[in-house]
Design an enzyme around this catalytic site. Structure first.
Site, short mmCIF file in Angstrom:
data_model
loop_
_atom_site.label_atom_id
_atom_site.label_comp_id
_atom_site.label_asym_id
_atom_site.label_seq_id
_atom_site.Cartn_x
_atom_site.Cartn_y
_atom_site.Cartn_z
N GLY A 208 1.20 -1.24 0.16
CA GLY A 208 0.05 0.02 0.45
C GLY A 208 0.62 1.33 -0.26
O GLY A 208 1.92 0.72 0.07
N ASN A 209 0.61 2.70 0.23
CA ASN A 209 0.75 3.81 0.28
C ASN A 209 0.32 5.13 1.43
O ASN A 209 -0.75 3.93 2.05
CB ASN A 209 1.20 4.39 -1.28
CG ASN A 209 -0.25 4.63 -1.64
OD1 ASN A 209 -0.74 5.15 -1.17
ND2 ASN A 209 -0.27 3.85 -2.40
N PHE A 210 1.37 5.68 1.62
CA PHE A 210 0.55 6.78 2.30
C PHE A 210 -0.65 7.44 2.96
O PHE A 210 -0.91 8.46 3.19
CB PHE A 210 1.88 6.68 2.97
CG PHE A 210 2.56 6.62 4.32
CD1 PHE A 210 2.63 6.15 5.26
CD2 PHE A 210 4.26 6.41 3.28
CE1 PHE A 210 3.59 4.81 6.23
CE2 PHE A 210 4.91 5.86 3.91
CZ PHE A 210 5.05 5.15 5.22
N SER A 211 -1.47 7.20 1.66
CA SER A 211 -2.62 8.68 1.31
C SER A 211 -3.78 8.09 2.20
O SER A 211 -3.84 6.88 2.51
CB SER A 211 -2.97 8.00 -0.56
OG SER A 211 -3.88 8.34 -0.52
N ALA A 276 -3.46 7.10 -5.16
CA ALA A 276 -2.71 7.29 -4.91
C ALA A 276 -2.34 5.15 -5.48
O ALA A 276 -2.50 4.76 -4.57
CB ALA A 276 -1.30 7.38 -3.97
#
Ligand code: CTP
Length: 404
Positions: A208-211, A276
């Site tokens: 995943g990512n930090f969005s 994102a």
């Protein structure tokens, strides 16, 4: 009512319909507008300035200079949110059409930068005369709004066209004008993506990512504030919106986000892709939890579909496509490459190098990149204000292409 707080200059000219002006002022004031009355000397023969000063609660102005004082027509023209000339006689119509300026009312008209509404009033034959009709076309051509005349009994005793629109109808016309222009995207469907995507590795892990989805949700709400009906395709996020014009479709993976966008895009005139999206996903998701065995672990990834680029390929006339670019280096170059490559109409660039910009913050510092090389750099501001700036630019783009 959208008339609340609006500043209106009411111009009254020489017509029998001027007797309705105090009632009109009363209705405007009751709806929350602030009214300043400017009259021609012919107008003041049909209705008393004292009555109008009383109902508007302000002195009535009629000449450029009252002996000792000079009435600043420019100031009044700039003060107004709208100028309404009701009733507007055939004589004044002729002056407006030709830029004549022999009284305060005409001077205010020529100085006004606000929308101007004109409610003509005259006898039937005067109304239908080719010179009146040609004046009307000219005045419309200057961008003024002409209110339709009524049909009925006229002061001459004749029955026909030429009656001034009723005060109640004038009020409704003005109200309609402001409610439409405060919702320039009314009737338009828009698609927004926001948040991260999660690409499962096994039943307990993901890429995943930090969005957080904050920026995309703010864009969805700004579009809805402008009147659009928004479908928000939202990746896993703790945030949500309760805006009545935003319908949220929850997704988890890039493939689900792609499918939801493909289902929605054809009906939409606007798409803003702020999510994102994970560029890669594991080739296959392990059915059981992966056990910790060796010192090294290799995960094979495969590319996800690029949603923005896919929409760019199928984008038709009248559809406006906006993408985001989050960069850490060579920001302008990378972002303008995305504008071209993905066939977007605008790219919103944010750089992780800018303090206060990017994931999780309440603020963002964005640059809008447009086709033709225009770059608009905006200051660090709240994500909500940045979202409104994006939507304002988008509306201007659509107006410029006459597709709103
Ligand atoms: N985007 C998308 N689908 C993807 C990847 C990106 O729709 N699979 C969209 C994003 O929502 C954003 C824009 O493309 O509007 C640019 O995303 P970004 O991650 O900055 O660019 P990438 O194309 O992924 O390129 P790179 O990661 O190499 O910078």
């Amino acid at each position: 009512m959208s008339l609340k707080g609006k500043k209106i200059v009411l111009g009254i000219t020489g017509s029998i319909a001027a007797y309705k002006a105090p009632h009109l002022v009363r209705l405007l004031v009751k709806a929350g507008a602030e009214v300043r009355v400017v009259m021609t000397s012919a107008g003041s023969q049909f209705v008393s300035p004292l009555s109008l000063a009383t109902v508007s609660k302000h002195p009535v102005l009629s000449s450029v200079s009252d002996g000792a004082t000079w009435n600043n027509h420019v100031e009044l023209g700039l003060w107004a949110d709208a100028m309404l000339i009701a009733p507007c006689s055939a004589n004044t119509l002729g002056k407006l059409a030709n830029g004549l300026c022999d009284n305060l009312l005409n001077a205010v008209y020529l100085s006004a930068r606000c929308p101007v509404f004109i409610a003509p009033a005259m006898d039937e034959d005067m109304w239908h005369h080719p010179s009146t009709q040609s004046n009307i076309s000219r005045i419309k051509g200057f961008g003024n709004h002409i209110l339709p005349v009524g049909h009925g009994e006229l002061a001459s005793g004749l029955t026909g066209d030429g009656r001034m629109a009723e005060p109640e109808d004038i009020l409704q016309f003005l109200d309609g004008f402001w409610s439409i222009s405060s919702e320039p995207l009314r009737g338009i469907k828009a698609l927004v993506t926001a948040g991260p995507t999660y690409e499962p590795i096994d039943p307990v892990r993901f890429i995943g990512n930090f969005s957080t989805g904050k920026m995309g949700i703010a864009v969805a709400e700004a579009l809805a504030d402008a009147g659009a009906e928004v479908t928000l395709v939202l990746g896993p996020s703790n945030l949500q919106t309760s805006h009545s014009k935003v319908k949220t479709v929850h997704v988890v993976t890039a493939q689900e986000m792609y499918d939801a966008c493909m289902d929605t895009f054809a009906d939409c005139k606007i798409a803003v892709l702020a999510a994102a999206v994970a560029d890669y996903r594991p080739i296959a998701m392990a059915i059981e939890k992966i056990k910790k065995l060796d010192d090294e672990f290799n995960l094979q990834l495969t590319k996800n579909k690029d949603i923005l680029a896919s929409l760019g390929k199928i984008k038709g006339p009248g559809q406006t496509l906006v993408g985001f670019a989050l960069e850490t280096n060579n920001e302008l170059e990378h972002a303008s490459g995305k504008l071209e490559k993905k066939n977007a109409d605008m790219i919103v660039l944010n750089s992780l190098k800018d303090e206060g910009a990017g994931f999780g913050h309440d603020t963002n510092k964005i640059t809008l990149l447009l086709r033709g090389g225009e770059n608009i750099e905006l200051p660090l501001q709240s994500k909500k204000i940045a979202a409104h700036a994006i939507v304002d630019k988008l509306i201007k783009l659509r107006y410029a292409e006459e597709i709103v």
